[in-house]
Write an enzyme that holds these catalytic residues in place. Structure first.
Site, PDB file in Angstrom:
ATOM      1  N   LYS A   1     -16.410 -15.583   2.795  1.00 20.00           N
ATOM      2  CA  LYS A   1     -16.303 -14.059   3.581  1.00 20.00           C
ATOM      3  C   LYS A   1     -17.686 -13.451   4.078  1.00 20.00           C
ATOM      4  O   LYS A   1     -18.817 -13.952   3.589  1.00 20.00           O
ATOM      5  CB  LYS A   1     -15.723 -13.061   2.572  1.00 20.00           C
TER       6      LYS A   1
ATOM      7  N   ASP B   1      -5.432  -3.128   6.154  1.00 20.23           N
ATOM      8  CA  ASP B   1      -5.537  -4.644   5.979  1.00 20.23           C
ATOM      9  C   ASP B   1      -5.130  -5.314   7.424  1.00 20.23           C
ATOM     10  O   ASP B   1      -4.564  -4.794   8.069  1.00 20.23           O
ATOM     11  CB  ASP B   1      -4.421  -5.175   4.885  1.00 20.23           C
TER      12      ASP B   1
ATOM     13  N   GLN C   1      -5.281  -0.165   1.689  1.00 18.23           N
ATOM     14  CA  GLN C   1      -6.125  -0.903   2.380  1.00 18.23           C
ATOM     15  C   GLN C   1      -5.811  -0.911   3.921  1.00 18.23           C
ATOM     16  O   GLN C   1      -4.554  -0.871   4.006  1.00 18.23           O
ATOM     17  CB  GLN C   1      -6.032  -2.459   1.961  1.00 18.23           C
TER      18      GLN C   1
ATOM     19  N   CYS D   1      -1.495  -9.977   1.883  1.00 17.95           N
ATOM     20  CA  CYS D   1      -1.237 -11.099   2.765  1.00 17.95           C
ATOM     21  C   CYS D   1       0.078 -11.705   2.777  1.00 17.95           C
ATOM     22  O   CYS D   1       0.452 -11.977   3.730  1.00 17.95           O
ATOM     23  CB  CYS D   1      -2.451 -12.044   2.287  1.00 17.95           C
TER      24      CYS D   1
ATOM     25  N   HIS E   1      -8.393 -13.071   6.926  1.00 12.50           N
ATOM     26  CA  HIS E   1      -7.913 -11.630   6.388  1.00 12.50           C
ATOM     27  C   HIS E   1      -9.327 -10.576   6.667  1.00 12.50           C
ATOM     28  O   HIS E   1     -10.428 -11.177   6.583  1.00 12.50           O
ATOM     29  CB  HIS E   1      -8.112 -11.785   4.733  1.00 12.50           C
TER      30      HIS E   1
ATOM     31  N   ARG F   1      -3.876  -2.467  -8.334  1.00 15.22           N
ATOM     32  CA  ARG F   1      -4.539  -3.403  -9.008  1.00 15.22           C
ATOM     33  C   ARG F   1      -4.798  -2.715 -10.353  1.00 15.22           C
ATOM     34  O   ARG F   1      -5.349  -1.674 -10.281  1.00 15.22           O
ATOM     35  CB  ARG F   1      -5.693  -3.774  -8.176  1.00 15.22           C
TER      36      ARG F   1
ATOM     37  N   HIS G   1      -4.177  -9.545   9.183  1.00 16.82           N
ATOM     38  CA  HIS G   1      -4.342 -11.002   8.925  1.00 16.82           C
ATOM     39  C   HIS G   1      -4.468 -11.665  10.319  1.00 16.82           C
ATOM     40  O   HIS G   1      -3.372 -11.138  11.356  1.00 16.82           O
ATOM     41  CB  HIS G   1      -3.303 -11.438   8.264  1.00 16.82           C
TER      42      HIS G   1
END
Ligand SMILES: [Zn+2]
Ligand SMILES: [Zn+2]
Length: 638
Positions: A463, A382, A380, A333, A509, A362, A384
């Site tokens: 979420k 991912d 990911q 992000c 997200h 992570r 946004h």
């Protein structure tokens, strides 16, 4: 006197110390027969625990979900009873109920063997046949010390009781345990169970303490439920992505690389690449733009984002670069935000949708790492979305369409959960309420059923969690859509409105597959390694029955390749049977066998995965057209 409110609105008065079974009996003798336990003011008690407070009073029978964990925990006592009969030297630890069953920890000299488990299970059946009541006693600290004088683990636990805490023991036949309950009335209630396996477990989960032997078991009220669960376990074992990946040569890990870090082999990379290609085309069609951001990022960025404050234990340590601290990114992000902020944005530019297949790192404890499912580095998918407050509902709608399209392509049914404010959270409760209401609103307007996951939100916003349901009914983490009012605030995101003034955008997200590693691991188990044609690393294997037909077989391979299929020629000097068996083992969707007749007619004898020995004769032209069509539509065949 205590006042108990029954579900039908009636009340019952009872003196303090009355037993729940007396109350249940006063309601009805049939109900007493069916009662497993009671719930008083939100707390589950067994029928023989003296009442100390009043409140809502509910009788729990086999039909209530809470009863299953009462049964399972009682099963743990029964297991310990059996173990102590056969192994009086075994010291006892804890025996809680868990999802689908229970376990009990024992301290023993030698680990238990599978034969031990068989004996314990047989002994448990005797304990069950003896129908020992679970007898509750509330005892003083010295009395408890005496009862557990030979059990150091229990003594350690006893030492932690404060002076005003009630110490209770439960006795079933020859066995006494330190426990607060609740339990079923007697050992005869446990009927449908099975001891599953053993595992080493540190006392109290502390790796500095001694290793105990944990026996896992499953238990159910109904025989059908037990059988269904055992079948699921067998299926899960057959589908284990780690074993299948070894067989199919999809991925590996290497101690020299480090645990939890995945090495994608060529065949695994084909599966992943197909997914990425599909998804890239999909999201471009849905209005996204692709971006790339670096893997290591100055720690300052995570100070601004709040990750350092809220997610530090999940981040890898800092490395020094020219005197500044850098870290591998745990999320994408902040990078996307920096791209947004690289120029002035106007309301006319919004919504802006950035997408990246972003590798993130992570920290996970080594004990929880599991194949591709729990790893320390993953990619990911991912994205946004930056938009105005007014655009949020339409963007959520669009995301729901996107998720639905993607999950249908992979053949996953799904459920949706709305996850709300967790304990550790950024932003005001009002902001959270507003965000949660927006999400609920869109779901309701779409007529989409959903469940609540109270406190399950990310620290920066509520979420929507999509849960995939796989071929054997297990739920997997699927797409998530997170609404975020916080990061725009922290980074001071702005756009110029129609009024020429500066406004703050909202951020969404979202991931579709989430972790590429976990998603592929899940697909392997969902399909039991038998990928549908479009994902299969090897789609068609062409097998000439003798050398004479090698040239023809090669021409079939060429024509399949020209249509975009991953086709291979198997002209090894092995027998036909061997080669066919090998293709079956490798779960190749289509095998095209060719001999004299086929060469003359420009045809193939097609063996479809899962269809046994059945063969279909079709022309090469028909077959290549069929394959091309199935690939183009990403059909879930064969
Ligand atoms: Zn207990
Ligand atoms: Zn994000």
């Amino acid at each position: 006197m205590l006042t108990l409110r029954l579900p039908d609105g009636a009340t019952r008065e009872a003196p303090e110390g009355a037993l729940p079974r007396e109350i249940v009996a006063s309601i009805g003798s049939r109900l007493l027969r069916d009662a497993i336990a009671v719930e008083v003011d939100g707390e589950v008690l067994d029928l023989t625990t003296p009442l100390r407070k009043g409140g809502a009073f509910r009788v729990l029978t086999e039909k209530d979900a809470e009863s299953l964990s009462v049964l399972r925990h009682s099963g743990a006592h029964i297991l310990a009873t059996a173990v102590r009969r056969l192994r009086p030297d075994a010291k006892i630890g804890f025996g809680p109920s868990i999802e689908d069953g229970f376990y009990y920890d024992f301290e023993v000299e030698e680990p238990f063997t599978p034969e031990d488990l068989e004996k314990f299970e047989a002994e448990m059946r005797k304990v069950i046949a003896e129908k020992f009541s679970f007898v509750r006693e509330e005892v003083s600290q010295p009395e408890a010390q005496k009862r557990f004088a030979d059990d150091p683990l229990k003594l350690e636990r006893l030492g932690e009781f404060s002076s005003d805490e009630i110490i209770s023991t439960y006795t079933d036949g020859p066995f006494v345990d330190l426990c607060r309950g609740p339990h079923v009335p007697d050992t005869g209630y446990l009927k449908h169970f099975k001891l599953l396996h053993t595992a080493g477990a540190y006392w109290r989960g502390d790796e500095r303490r001694q290793m105990l032997q944990r026996i896992y078991a499953t238990a159910w009220f109904r025989k059908e439920d037990l059988e269904a669960h055992l079948h699921r376990l067998e299926e899960a074992k057959r589908r284990d992505h780690r074993a299948l990946s070894q067989l199919l040569d999809l991925y590996s890990t290497d101690a020299r690389v480090g645990p939890g870090l995945i090495l994608w082999h060529p065949k695994g990379a084909i599966v992943r690449n197909e997914i990425e290609n599909y998804e890239r085309a999909l999201i471009l069609r849905h209005g996204y733009e692709l971006v790339y951001t670096p893997h290591i990022v100055s720690e300052k960025l995570f100070q601004i984002s709040g990750h350092l404050e809220n997610f530090k234990e999940g981040m890898f340590g800092a490395m020094d670069v020219d005197g500044a601290a850098y870290r591998p990114k745990p999320m994408n992000c902040p990078g996307h935000i920096c791209i947004y902020q690289s120029r002035q944005r106007s309301y006319r530019d919004l919504p802006i949708r950035y997408a990246e297949f972003g590798a993130v790192y992570r920290y996970e404890r080594s004990g929880v790492l599991h194949g591709m499912m729990r790893v320390r580095g993953f990619t990911q998918d991912d994205a946004h979305v930056f938009c105005t407050l007014e655009q949020v509902p339409a963007e959520i709608e669009r995301l729901m369409d996107l998720c639905d399209e993607m999950l249908r392509t992979f053949g996953y049914p799904y459920t949706i959960e709305l996850a709300t404010r967790p304990e550790k959270a950024l932003g005001s409760p009002e902001l959270w309420k507003q965000a949660e209401a927006t999400l609920a609103d869109v779901l309701t307007k779409r007529g989409q059923a959903y469940e609540m996951d109270e406190g399950g939100g990310a620290f920066y916003g509520p979420k929507l969690d999509f849960k995939l349901i796989d071929a054997i009914g297990r739920k997997w983490q699927g797409p998530t859509v997170q609404l975020d009012f916080n990061l725009p605030e922290r980074f001071g995101l702005e756009y110029t409105g129609a009024d020429n003034a500066a406004h703050r955008p909202i951020m969404l997200h979202r991931v579709l597959v989430g972790s590429m590693e976990r998603f592929v691991g899940g697909l392997i188990e969902h399909f039991a390694g038998a990928f549908p044609l479009w994902l299969a690393p090897e789609q068609v294997r062409v097998i000439p029955i003798a050398d004479d037909f090698r040239e023809f077989a090669a021409s079939v391979v060429r024509r399949l390749k020209a249509r975009g299929a991953r086709a291979h020629l198997d002209d090894r000097s092995e027998t036909l049977n061997y080669r066919i068996r090998d293709g079956e083992t490798m779960k190749v969707p289509y095998m095209a066998v060719v001999g004299k007749r086929e060469a003359e007619a420009d045809s193939i004898a097609l063996r479809v995965r899962g269809a046994g020995k059945k063969q279909e004769i079709l022309t090469v032209a028909d077959f290549t057209a069929r394959v091309e069509d199935e690939l183009a539509t990403r059909a879930l065949v064969p």
